[in-house]
Design a protein around this motif. Sequence first.
Motif, PDB file in Angstrom:
ATOM      1  N   PHE A 212       0.648  -0.920   0.010  1.00 41.97           N
ATOM      2  CA  PHE A 212      -0.106  -0.035  -0.032  1.00 41.97           C
ATOM      3  C   PHE A 212       0.915   1.349  -0.001  1.00 41.97           C
ATOM      4  O   PHE A 212       0.738   2.068  -0.861  1.00 41.97           O
ATOM      5  N   TRP A 213       1.841   1.267   0.937  1.00 42.12           N
ATOM      6  CA  TRP A 213       2.801   2.584   1.063  1.00 42.12           C
ATOM      7  C   TRP A 213       3.639   2.676  -0.145  1.00 42.12           C
ATOM      8  O   TRP A 213       4.191   3.788  -0.552  1.00 42.12           O
ATOM      9  N   ALA A 214       4.076   1.729  -0.678  1.00 38.86           N
ATOM     10  CA  ALA A 214       5.034   1.662  -1.761  1.00 38.86           C
ATOM     11  C   ALA A 214       4.215   1.891  -3.173  1.00 38.86           C
ATOM     12  O   ALA A 214       5.274   2.713  -4.110  1.00 38.86           O
ATOM     13  N   VAL A 215       3.018   1.508  -3.427  1.00 37.90           N
ATOM     14  CA  VAL A 215       2.636   1.568  -4.644  1.00 37.90           C
ATOM     15  C   VAL A 215       1.226   2.245  -4.620  1.00 37.90           C
ATOM     16  O   VAL A 215       0.932   3.232  -5.231  1.00 37.90           O
ATOM     17  N   LEU A 216       0.172   1.915  -3.938  1.00 38.24           N
ATOM     18  CA  LEU A 216      -0.953   2.297  -3.987  1.00 38.24           C
ATOM     19  C   LEU A 216      -1.229   3.649  -3.395  1.00 38.24           C
ATOM     20  O   LEU A 216      -2.131   4.576  -4.007  1.00 38.24           O
ATOM     21  N   ALA A 217      -0.600   4.205  -2.425  1.00 40.20           N
ATOM     22  CA  ALA A 217      -0.701   5.568  -1.836  1.00 40.20           C
ATOM     23  C   ALA A 217      -0.252   6.659  -2.679  1.00 40.20           C
ATOM     24  O   ALA A 217      -1.049   7.500  -3.062  1.00 40.20           O
ATOM     25  N   PRO A 218       0.913   6.387  -3.522  1.00 45.24           N
ATOM     26  CA  PRO A 218       1.388   7.418  -4.585  1.00 45.24           C
ATOM     27  C   PRO A 218       0.587   7.350  -5.643  1.00 45.24           C
ATOM     28  O   PRO A 218       0.370   8.295  -6.266  1.00 45.24           O
ATOM     29  N   ILE A 219      -0.003   6.208  -6.179  1.00 50.11           N
ATOM     30  CA  ILE A 219      -1.167   6.003  -7.217  1.00 50.11           C
ATOM     31  C   ILE A 219      -2.288   7.007  -6.798  1.00 50.11           C
ATOM     32  O   ILE A 219      -2.933   7.684  -7.763  1.00 50.11           O
ATOM     33  N   THR A 220      -2.952   6.860  -5.549  1.00 45.56           N
ATOM     34  CA  THR A 220      -3.878   7.584  -5.369  1.00 45.56           C
ATOM     35  C   THR A 220      -3.498   8.818  -5.161  1.00 45.56           C
ATOM     36  O   THR A 220      -4.286   9.953  -5.494  1.00 45.56           O
ATOM     37  N   LEU A 221      -2.436   9.501  -4.823  1.00 46.33           N
ATOM     38  CA  LEU A 221      -2.128  10.935  -4.673  1.00 46.33           C
ATOM     39  C   LEU A 221      -1.844  11.484  -6.001  1.00 46.33           C
ATOM     40  O   LEU A 221      -2.476  12.572  -6.424  1.00 46.33           O
ATOM     41  N   LEU A 222      -1.470  10.738  -7.087  1.00 43.74           N
ATOM     42  CA  LEU A 222      -1.382  11.162  -8.465  1.00 43.74           C
ATOM     43  C   LEU A 222      -3.017  11.214  -9.078  1.00 43.74           C
ATOM     44  O   LEU A 222      -3.128  12.281  -9.757  1.00 43.74           O
ATOM     45  N   LEU A 223      -3.617  10.290  -8.767  1.00 42.82           N
ATOM     46  CA  LEU A 223      -4.985  10.500  -9.150  1.00 42.82           C
ATOM     47  C   LEU A 223      -5.711  11.814  -8.527  1.00 42.82           C
ATOM     48  O   LEU A 223      -6.553  12.435  -9.278  1.00 42.82           O
ATOM     49  N   VAL A 224      -5.681  12.128  -7.283  1.00 45.79           N
ATOM     50  CA  VAL A 224      -6.129  13.259  -6.839  1.00 45.79           C
ATOM     51  C   VAL A 224      -5.545  14.532  -7.124  1.00 45.79           C
ATOM     52  O   VAL A 224      -6.434  15.479  -7.685  1.00 45.79           O
ATOM     53  N   LEU A 225      -4.268  14.433  -7.596  1.00 46.38           N
ATOM     54  CA  LEU A 225      -3.566  15.696  -8.214  1.00 46.38           C
ATOM     55  C   LEU A 225      -3.871  15.943  -9.488  1.00 46.38           C
ATOM     56  O   LEU A 225      -4.220  17.181  -9.945  1.00 46.38           O
ATOM     57  N   GLU A 226      -4.095  14.884 -10.223  1.00 43.22           N
ATOM     58  CA  GLU A 226      -4.182  14.699 -11.801  1.00 43.22           C
ATOM     59  C   GLU A 226      -5.070  13.810 -12.098  1.00 43.22           C
ATOM     60  O   GLU A 226      -4.889  12.643 -12.509  1.00 43.22           O
ATOM     61  N   PRO A 227      -6.519  14.324 -12.111  1.00 49.48           N
ATOM     62  CA  PRO A 227      -7.730  13.177 -12.107  1.00 49.48           C
ATOM     63  C   PRO A 227      -7.679  12.900 -13.745  1.00 49.48           C
ATOM     64  O   PRO A 227      -8.188  11.690 -13.923  1.00 49.48           O
ATOM     65  N   ALA A 228      -7.066  13.789 -14.757  1.00 49.53           N
ATOM     66  CA  ALA A 228      -7.281  13.409 -16.245  1.00 49.53           C
ATOM     67  C   ALA A 228      -5.973  12.607 -16.660  1.00 49.53           C
ATOM     68  O   ALA A 228      -6.002  12.158 -17.854  1.00 49.53           O
ATOM     69  N   LEU A 229      -5.216  12.081 -15.777  1.00 52.00           N
ATOM     70  CA  LEU A 229      -3.705  11.564 -16.050  1.00 52.00           C
ATOM     71  C   LEU A 229      -4.132  10.211 -16.762  1.00 52.00           C
ATOM     72  O   LEU A 229      -3.699   9.796 -17.913  1.00 52.00           O
ATOM     73  N   PRO A 230      -5.159   9.287 -16.030  1.00 54.98           N
ATOM     74  CA  PRO A 230      -5.289   7.972 -16.808  1.00 54.98           C
ATOM     75  C   PRO A 230      -6.008   8.222 -18.270  1.00 54.98           C
ATOM     76  O   PRO A 230      -5.472   7.538 -19.064  1.00 54.98           O
ATOM     77  N   ARG A 231      -6.737   8.993 -18.450  1.00 57.72           N
ATOM     78  CA  ARG A 231      -7.505   9.308 -19.632  1.00 57.72           C
ATOM     79  C   ARG A 231      -6.285   9.559 -20.555  1.00 57.72           C
ATOM     80  O   ARG A 231      -6.413   9.102 -21.916  1.00 57.72           O
ATOM     81  N   GLN A 232      -5.375  10.574 -20.283  1.00 56.29           N
ATOM     82  CA  GLN A 232      -4.239  11.016 -21.141  1.00 56.29           C
ATOM     83  C   GLN A 232      -3.454  10.030 -21.656  1.00 56.29           C
ATOM     84  O   GLN A 232      -3.045   9.847 -22.588  1.00 56.29           O
ATOM     85  N   LEU A 233      -3.034   9.084 -20.473  1.00 55.62           N
ATOM     86  CA  LEU A 233      -2.170   8.201 -20.747  1.00 55.62           C
ATOM     87  C   LEU A 233      -2.887   7.137 -21.660  1.00 55.62           C
ATOM     88  O   LEU A 233      -2.177   6.475 -22.568  1.00 55.62           O
TER      89      LEU A 233
END
Length: 85
Positions: free
Chosen positions: A46-67
């Motif tokens: 969780f702390w190595a992968v899921l927490a930073p992914i969650t933070l990225l999704l909060v900061l950049e909600p359109a990132l998955p769509r762009q990728l």
Amino acid sequence: MRKPTDAHRHDRLVAAALVWLLAGIVALFTTVVPVHSASLGWTGTFWAVLAPITLLLVLEPALPRQLLARVLRPRTRRATQAIWH
């Protein structure tokens, strides 16, 4: 001393989250941090992968769509143009 702008602060947070995610993935692949342990369970993952992914999704909600759009973009070749001199 100048205060950083919101855009600059946002970019720094996104960069920090990406570095955190990269370091977590490297730690999991090199088995420095076990994926699952009997005493901690999935906490390391969780702390190595899921927490930073969650933070990225909060900061950049359109990132998955762009990728996804970048990956699924049709590959077109440029037509070679004749050069007349």
